[in-house]
Design an enzyme around this catalytic site. Structure first.
Site, short mmCIF file in Angstrom:
data_model
loop_
_atom_site.label_atom_id
_atom_site.label_comp_id
_atom_site.label_asym_id
_atom_site.label_seq_id
_atom_site.Cartn_x
_atom_site.Cartn_y
_atom_site.Cartn_z
N CYS A 13 0.82 -1.22 0.00
CA CYS A 13 0.00 0.00 0.00
C CYS A 13 0.86 1.27 0.00
O CYS A 13 0.43 2.30 -0.51
CB CYS A 13 -0.95 0.00 1.19
SG CYS A 13 -2.17 -1.31 1.12
N CYS A 48 12.46 8.62 -8.36
CA CYS A 48 11.07 8.24 -8.05
C CYS A 48 10.67 9.06 -6.82
O CYS A 48 11.13 10.19 -6.65
CB CYS A 48 10.95 6.74 -7.81
SG CYS A 48 11.90 6.13 -6.42
#
Lengths: 109, 380
Positions: free
Chosen positions: B198, B337
């Site tokens: 998640c 990222c």
């Protein structure tokens, strides 16, 4: 007469589409294949179905199968709600109305 | 599973649990079974928050909480046990405080530790039922195997983005046999990085509220014997479409669990990853100021790019190999990222495809850029 033929053609086409196995995907697979959509595939075996699906969504087959063509251990394929038995060669038979459901393990909590 | 032993309910307890007690199938016997039960909740995060709240409110007499983590601001969108004031504090102890305030008639034990192969069996042995709300594959397999070895029921739930799964593993049927467990569905974990968690992929905040409540429901059913527990079946919930599905779990009789193993190794997480060349955000800032010719690539997802970006070319890590022709070979290439993990993975993948010697990972990713160079860039 032409109209009747036309209507009959549409009916037969739609009937033939309905006679194809339906492939459904778990939502989590959209993470890597965002355009993934459920659909009917003209195929007579599970492996043929995956070939077709991979053409539509390149890379999906190698996500589901390992390098030897076996079902990856964190993935499951259900045929009409029953888990497949042959994870090695995907030889479980499918029929024209089979629902093929592809799902995978989730880790989130 | 209703216990034969009895304890007395005070008049306060009878008033508190009256809406349970007046359900004919539940009654005093069901409430007594809850009071006598010992339930271990592993993880007090997204799933643990609702399941703990409901189990404490329902009157489970003894609850154990396993969690070594502290409350982070990114938890609060779904982990409803905690408040803004709890940020930085122990999850397990904050949970205990909140639950004790909710129901002073129950006992709560905190196990502020990381569950591992050395402590899992002894810990689980002290409880009747386990609820697995962890957030990683090594712990899920550890909990499963320890429950099988200790003959405990494992009420399982997991979530990702819009999707949830629930099942009752290793259920004890009246004939004395045990139901299927997690390995009967997924014999082995995915290779590292193939299934995001998640924190990488996100989760709709209300989803663990729904799935964690279902987990609490199954715990109550297992304890009281009321209703039909979700044994031998995996329940799937797709919050985006509201589609639900029950999948049959076939027990694999050939599969045996004899001992706990090294679960980090089992999940391929024990191998140190090869280091990749890095640059800091200060170095990148200097390159920009000094007019150094380089290519900046952002390997996050488009929806992350929409939140915050620093001028990189978007090439999501999942499709990085398809962008190979667009990656420079004759100048430096900086790949970033959110935090630097996915970009390192992208560099390793690219180096496997082609012998690049010009790829640099941006250390700390866009978060570090926001913290150290440009605070106008939002953090998420």
């Amino acid at each position: 007469m032409i109209l009747l033929h036309h209507v009959l053609s549409i009916f037969l086409f739609e009937f033939s589409v309905l006679q194809m196995p339906q492939v459904r995907f778990t939502y989590a697979l959209k993470r890597f294949f965002p355009h993934l959509q459920d659909g009917r595939i003209d195929a007579s075996s599970l492996m043929e179905t995956l070939h077709h699906v991979d053409r539509q969504y390149p890379g999906l087959k190698s996500y589901i199968l390992d390098e030897q063509g076996r079902l990856r251990k964190h993935v499951q394929i259900y045929l009409d709600g029953e888990p497949i038995r042959d994870r090695e060669t995907l030889g479980d038979p499918i029929g024209p109305e089979t629902e093929i459901y592809l799902m995978q393990a989730l880790s989130g909590g | 599973m209703q216990s034969e032993s009895h304890s007395h309910f005070s008049s306060e307890e009878l008033a508190r649990y009256s809406r349970h007690i007046i359900i004919p199938e539940f009654g005093l016997a069901g409430q007594q079974a809850l009071k006598n039960a010992r339930v271990l909740i592993i993880g007090s995060g997204g799933l643990g928050s609702p399941s703990l709240l409901y189990l404490a409110a329902a009157g489970v007499g003894h609850i154990g909480i396993v969690d070594f983590d502290t409350v982070d601001d990114s938890n609060l969108q779904r982990q409803v046990l905690f408040t803004t004031e709890d940020i930085g504090k122990s999850k397990a102890y904050q949970a205990q405080q909140r639950l004790q305030a909710l129901n002073p008639h129950i006992d709560i034990t905190v196990h502020e530790l990381r569950l591992d192969s050395q402590n899992a069996r002894e810990l689980i042995r002290g409880y009747d039922v386990v609820a697995d709300g962890t957030d990683n594959f090594p712990t899920r397999y550890l909990v499963n195997d320890a429950c099988v070895l200790e003959d405990r029921v494992n009420v399982y739930a997991s979530i990702f983005q819009f999707e949830g799964q629930v099942s009752v593993f290793n259920y004890l049927y009246p004939d004395g046999t045990r139901g299927p467990n997690y390995r009967d569905i997924f014999p082995e974990p995915p290779p590292p990085g193939l299934v995001p968690n998640c924190s990488e992929g996100g989760v709709l905040g209300v989803l663990p509220g729904i799935i964690g409540s279902m987990q609490a429901l199954e715990v109550i059913k297992v304890i009281t014997g009321v209703g039909e527990p979700l044994a031998g079946k995996l329940f799937l919930f797709d919050a985006a479409s509201f589609h639900t599905r029950f999948l049959k779990i076939r027990k694999n009789e050939a599969l045996t669990i004899n001992e706990l193993i090294d679960y980090q190794q089992f999940c391929g997480l024990d191998k140190p990853e090869l280091p990749v060349p890095e640059i800091t955000v200060q170095e990148l800032d200097n390159w920009r100021k000094n007019g150094v010719d380089f290519q900046l690539i952002d390997v996050r997802e488009p929806y992350e790019f929409a939140i915050a970006e620093i001028g990189g070319e978007l090439m999501p890590v999942g499709q990085i190999s398809s962008f190979l022709p667009f990656i420079s070979t004759d100048r430096k290439v900086v790949i970033h990222c959110r935090s630097g993990v996915r970009s390192a993975r992208a560099i390793r993948e690219l180096q496997n495809l082609q012998p690049f010697d010009n790829l640099y990972n941006l250390k700390g990713g866009i978060i570090a850029w926001s913290q150290e160079i440009d605070q106008q860039i939002p953090q998420y």
